[in-house]
Motif scaffolding. Sequence first.
Motif, PDB file in Angstrom:
ATOM      1  N   UNK A   1       0.823  -1.205   0.000  1.00  0.00           N
ATOM      2  CA  UNK A   1       0.000   0.000   0.000  1.00  0.00           C
ATOM      3  C   UNK A   1       0.860   1.258   0.000  1.00  0.00           C
ATOM      4  N   UNK A   2       1.947   1.240   0.765  1.00  0.00           N
ATOM      5  CA  UNK A   2       2.851   2.386   0.796  1.00  0.00           C
ATOM      6  C   UNK A   2       3.480   2.611  -0.573  1.00  0.00           C
ATOM      7  N   UNK A   3       3.857   1.527  -1.224  1.00  0.00           N
ATOM      8  CA  UNK A   3       4.438   1.630  -2.569  1.00  0.00           C
ATOM      9  C   UNK A   3       3.444   2.206  -3.566  1.00  0.00           C
ATOM     10  N   UNK A   4       2.173   1.797  -3.441  1.00  0.00           N
ATOM     11  CA  UNK A   4       1.148   2.246  -4.373  1.00  0.00           C
ATOM     12  C   UNK A   4       0.759   3.698  -4.152  1.00  0.00           C
ATOM     13  N   UNK A   5       0.842   4.160  -2.908  1.00  0.00           N
ATOM     14  CA  UNK A   5       0.333   5.502  -2.595  1.00  0.00           C
ATOM     15  C   UNK A   5       1.334   6.618  -2.906  1.00  0.00           C
ATOM     16  N   UNK A   6       2.592   6.441  -2.510  1.00  0.00           N
ATOM     17  CA  UNK A   6       3.550   7.545  -2.630  1.00  0.00           C
ATOM     18  C   UNK A   6       4.186   7.585  -4.019  1.00  0.00           C
ATOM     19  N   UNK A   7       4.517   8.776  -4.501  1.00  0.00           N
ATOM     20  CA  UNK A   7       5.104   8.905  -5.848  1.00  0.00           C
ATOM     21  C   UNK A   7       6.505   8.311  -5.915  1.00  0.00           C
ATOM     22  N   UNK A   8       6.757   7.577  -6.992  1.00  0.00           N
ATOM     23  CA  UNK A   8       8.074   6.961  -7.173  1.00  0.00           C
ATOM     24  C   UNK A   8       9.084   8.014  -7.611  1.00  0.00           C
ATOM     25  N   UNK A   9      10.330   7.849  -7.178  1.00  0.00           N
ATOM     26  CA  UNK A   9      11.407   8.760  -7.551  1.00  0.00           C
ATOM     27  C   UNK A   9      12.619   7.945  -7.978  1.00  0.00           C
ATOM     28  N   UNK A  10      13.423   8.544  -8.842  1.00  0.00           N
ATOM     29  CA  UNK A  10      14.637   7.867  -9.313  1.00  0.00           C
ATOM     30  C   UNK A  10      15.897   8.448  -8.681  1.00  0.00           C
ATOM     31  N   UNK A  11      15.727   9.523  -7.897  1.00  0.00           N
ATOM     32  CA  UNK A  11      16.872  10.149  -7.231  1.00  0.00           C
ATOM     33  C   UNK A  11      16.655  10.106  -5.716  1.00  0.00           C
ATOM     34  N   UNK A  12      16.877   8.950  -5.087  1.00  0.00           N
ATOM     35  CA  UNK A  12      16.547   8.808  -3.668  1.00  0.00           C
ATOM     36  C   UNK A  12      17.251   9.834  -2.787  1.00  0.00           C
ATOM     37  N   UNK A  13      16.494  10.331  -1.800  1.00  0.00           N
ATOM     38  CA  UNK A  13      16.999  11.280  -0.825  1.00  0.00           C
ATOM     39  C   UNK A  13      16.708  10.754   0.573  1.00  0.00           C
ATOM     40  N   UNK A  14      17.461  11.224   1.577  1.00  0.00           N
ATOM     41  CA  UNK A  14      17.179  10.802   2.948  1.00  0.00           C
ATOM     42  C   UNK A  14      15.718  11.068   3.311  1.00  0.00           C
ATOM     43  N   UNK A  15      15.093  10.076   3.927  1.00  0.00           N
ATOM     44  CA  UNK A  15      13.686  10.178   4.285  1.00  0.00           C
ATOM     45  C   UNK A  15      12.758   9.494   3.298  1.00  0.00           C
ATOM     46  N   UNK A  16      13.268   9.088   2.136  1.00  0.00           N
ATOM     47  CA  UNK A  16      12.442   8.347   1.175  1.00  0.00           C
ATOM     48  C   UNK A  16      12.228   6.915   1.658  1.00  0.00           C
ATOM     49  N   UNK A  17      11.234   6.268   1.082  1.00  0.00           N
ATOM     50  CA  UNK A  17      11.017   4.842   1.328  1.00  0.00           C
ATOM     51  C   UNK A  17      11.721   4.052   0.234  1.00  0.00           C
ATOM     52  N   UNK A  18      12.275   2.892   0.598  1.00  0.00           N
ATOM     53  CA  UNK A  18      12.921   2.014  -0.372  1.00  0.00           C
ATOM     54  C   UNK A  18      12.193   0.673  -0.335  1.00  0.00           C
ATOM     55  N   UNK A  19      11.850   0.152  -1.529  1.00  0.00           N
ATOM     56  CA  UNK A  19      11.003  -1.041  -1.630  1.00  0.00           C
ATOM     57  C   UNK A  19      11.712  -2.188  -2.351  1.00  0.00           C
ATOM     58  N   UNK A  20      11.186  -3.395  -2.089  1.00  0.00           N
ATOM     59  CA  UNK A  20      11.571  -4.596  -2.829  1.00  0.00           C
ATOM     60  C   UNK A  20      10.293  -5.304  -3.260  1.00  0.00           C
ATOM     61  N   UNK A  21      10.228  -5.641  -4.549  1.00  0.00           N
ATOM     62  CA  UNK A  21       9.109  -6.395  -5.094  1.00  0.00           C
ATOM     63  C   UNK A  21       8.009  -5.527  -5.670  1.00  0.00           C
ATOM     64  N   UNK A  22       7.202  -6.153  -6.568  1.00  0.00           N
ATOM     65  CA  UNK A  22       6.004  -5.560  -7.166  1.00  0.00           C
ATOM     66  C   UNK A  22       4.874  -6.582  -7.059  1.00  0.00           C
ATOM     67  N   UNK A  23       3.864  -6.384  -6.227  1.00  0.00           N
ATOM     68  CA  UNK A  23       3.780  -5.382  -5.178  1.00  0.00           C
ATOM     69  C   UNK A  23       4.871  -5.590  -4.130  1.00  0.00           C
ATOM     70  N   UNK A  24       5.159  -4.554  -3.367  1.00  0.00           N
ATOM     71  CA  UNK A  24       6.271  -4.612  -2.425  1.00  0.00           C
ATOM     72  C   UNK A  24       6.014  -5.626  -1.312  1.00  0.00           C
ATOM     73  N   UNK A  25       7.056  -6.391  -0.993  1.00  0.00           N
ATOM     74  CA  UNK A  25       6.998  -7.297   0.141  1.00  0.00           C
ATOM     75  C   UNK A  25       7.911  -6.843   1.280  1.00  0.00           C
ATOM     76  N   UNK A  26       8.718  -5.788   1.008  1.00  0.00           N
ATOM     77  CA  UNK A  26       9.591  -5.257   2.060  1.00  0.00           C
ATOM     78  C   UNK A  26       9.812  -3.769   1.822  1.00  0.00           C
TER      79      UNK A  26
END
Length: 359
Positions: A297-322
């Motif tokens: 749900x977190x992966x689906x809700x927040x906008x994806x970015x290609x330039x990660x910054x401190x405070x971003x979420x980092x995901x694994x999987x589609x849909x995310x499992x971690x």
Amino acid sequence: MRRRQRATSALPRLTVKQAVGAGVALAIPTGGTLMAAASALAAPGDDTTNGSASTPRPTLSYGSRGAAVKIVQARVGVTADGIFGPATLSAVKTFQRANGLVPDGIVGARTWAKVGGSAVTPTRPTTPTRPTTPTTGTTTPTTGTTTPTVPTTTTPACSPTSTTLRMGNSGQLVKVLQDRLGLPTDGWFGANTKAKVLAFQRATGLYADGIVGPRTWTKLGCVGPNAPQPTTPPVSTPSVPSTPATGTAAQVIAFAQTFAGTPYVWGGSSPAGFDCSGLTSYVFKNFGYYMPRTAAQQQAYFPRVSDPQPGDLVFWGYPAYHVGIYVGNGMMIDSSQPGVPVAMRKVYRSPSGYARVIK
């Protein structure tokens, strides 16, 4: 004739006992019978001396040392220090049970066959050198030979109908599995891979048996050999409250670090114990940020970015499992799996993407 008989009878006669006692060699045959017997004595009929040119695999047990021990340790998922100690003994017994062998902790012929190693440290194949001449299949004038085209490397596809994998398997499909679990892709389904599969199955509501079948492949995002990864995971999210959010990325990260050492608890979302998304939701909600409960749900809700910054979420999987909280410089804070407490660690292999919470 009488003189000759007397001369013969005058010679001293030695009994067999005297001759042997004096070290005299007695009628030793030199024919094939004794040579065959000597050969049989020199080469006992065990399975390690078979006259072949192959190197025998040594039987290993507690206390053994050397390169062969390192091979076994790498295969069963313990530190490859070359010493067959308590940790190696325990891992070998676990491996033997998982593969239907007698769990005696001794690495003999049958265990070697399941391990798939050899007494000689395997060498990695060398990467083919890219030719300096054009790779279009043109003919070189000086030699008349055709310049080979460098093949492109593609990752094997996976789908819900992919081969069922379990501990002891090896090959390219195991590498696909390891890549999707964020593990080093050595192609060997050992103890570390099984532990990660079990953690993934628990985290995604599957039956945790450590076996990768159709349901686990589907949860890993293997939707078909030619299907593209979805740009927006099909996960529904609750309505968003209108609570104003406060708190900088530095404050969020500092607050998350206060939970270092908190145990992993499946479904946990409090300082008594967190799972991965329980930690992220608890931390961000403390500063008034809306945060869905699950990683998908977190992966689906927040906008994806290609330039990660401190405070971003980092995901694994589609849909995310971690999911974890990115802190910068390739590091993150997460609650990863049972037995591993909340900690700051390196972002491990191949995250599926990042999302921005703090604008």
